[in-house]
Design a protein around this motif. Structure first.
Motif, mmCIF file in Angstrom:
data_model
loop_
_atom_site.group_PDB
_atom_site.id
_atom_site.type_symbol
_atom_site.label_atom_id
_atom_site.label_comp_id
_atom_site.label_asym_id
_atom_site.label_seq_id
_atom_site.Cartn_x
_atom_site.Cartn_y
_atom_site.Cartn_z
ATOM 1 N N VAL A 24 45.853 41.060 43.435
ATOM 2 C CA VAL A 24 46.917 40.942 42.440
ATOM 3 C C VAL A 24 45.119 40.776 41.449
ATOM 4 O O VAL A 24 44.929 41.315 40.952
ATOM 5 C CB VAL A 24 47.194 39.729 41.450
ATOM 6 C CG1 VAL A 24 47.211 40.102 40.111
ATOM 7 C CG2 VAL A 24 48.627 39.640 42.093
ATOM 8 N N SER A 38 43.875 43.937 41.926
ATOM 9 C CA SER A 38 44.221 44.823 41.221
ATOM 10 C C SER A 38 43.625 44.830 40.473
ATOM 11 O O SER A 38 43.567 46.107 39.510
ATOM 12 C CB SER A 38 45.829 45.248 41.195
ATOM 13 O OG SER A 38 46.121 46.106 40.410
ATOM 14 N N ASN A 39 43.631 43.794 39.667
ATOM 15 C CA ASN A 39 42.991 43.859 38.194
ATOM 16 C C ASN A 39 41.730 44.370 38.112
ATOM 17 O O ASN A 39 41.059 45.120 36.831
ATOM 18 C CB ASN A 39 43.552 42.113 37.731
ATOM 19 C CG ASN A 39 44.612 42.107 37.639
ATOM 20 O OD1 ASN A 39 45.249 42.790 37.721
ATOM 21 N ND2 ASN A 39 44.701 40.817 37.529
ATOM 22 N N LEU A 51 50.695 44.612 48.240
ATOM 23 C CA LEU A 51 52.167 43.421 47.853
ATOM 24 C C LEU A 51 53.251 43.802 48.618
ATOM 25 O O LEU A 51 54.312 42.856 48.698
ATOM 26 C CB LEU A 51 51.819 43.678 46.118
ATOM 27 C CG LEU A 51 51.278 42.985 45.348
ATOM 28 C CD1 LEU A 51 52.028 43.249 43.795
ATOM 29 C CD2 LEU A 51 51.173 41.761 45.141
#
Length: 183
Positions: A109, A112-113, A128
């Motif tokens: 995450v 990805s952010n 994921l």
């Protein structure tokens, strides 16, 4: 000029993926292979399950001696214990992997952010999915192990009922036409 544009796009995609660690996502093939090997090493590797259950848990116990029946009960208890041990081992493995899974998801995450482009976000999504695939594989393994324990328990109950019926039939034999009393 088209070749230069495509080359630039590839270079940009490589730059976008550069900050994602390849160690974040699990190797799904290895995880599924481990689960499959564990299942094949147990009763799940048997090719003829119904014959195996019929041999382990007979339903026609007419004429069986009490000693043989008690020996079967001991065997059934041992098999049920083995199924429970297998269940607990699988549960322990899943619990031990939980913190690793949480860490992997957090890292994915975060990556990805921080993704500068669409390609990186798609790769994080794929990572994921790999983590979720491994988790699903572990949950299915637990479900199979619990199902085996339940099947063993139900088969044992069926065999015990069969023995009880055989004993009742033995006692009731001749009730319809009892011998005449002797004087």
């Amino acid at each position: 000029q088209q070749i230069q544009t495509v080359a630039q796009q590839v270079q940009n995609q490589v730059k976008e993926l550069a900050h994602i660690s390849p160690n974040i996502a699990p190797d799904v093939n290895v995880a599924v292979g481990q689960v499959k090997a564990q299942l094949n090493a147990s009763v799940y590797g048997a090719s003829e399950v119904s014959g195996q259950l019929a041999a382990q848990f007979p339903t026609d116990l007419a004429g069986m001696t009490a000693e043989k029946y008690h020996a079967l009960q001991t065997q059934w208890t041992q098999q049920y214990r083995e199924a429970l041990v297998e269940n607990r081992q699988l549960e322990n493995r899943v619990v031990q992997n939980m913190s690793q899974t949480n860490t992997q998801i957090e890292q994915i995450v975060q990556a990805s952010n921080a993704a500068p482009g669409e390609t990186t976000a798609v790769q994080a999504h794929n990572d994921l999915m790999a983590v979720l695939s491994r988790e699903l594989s572990e949950l299915n393994t637990l479900k199979l192990a619990r199902s085996r324990a339940k099947a063993d328990r139900l088969a044992r109950q069926q065999s015990e009922n069969g023995y009880g019926q055989a004993q009742r039939d033995k006692v009731r034999a001749g009730w319809d036409n009892p011998p005449k009393p002797t004087t």
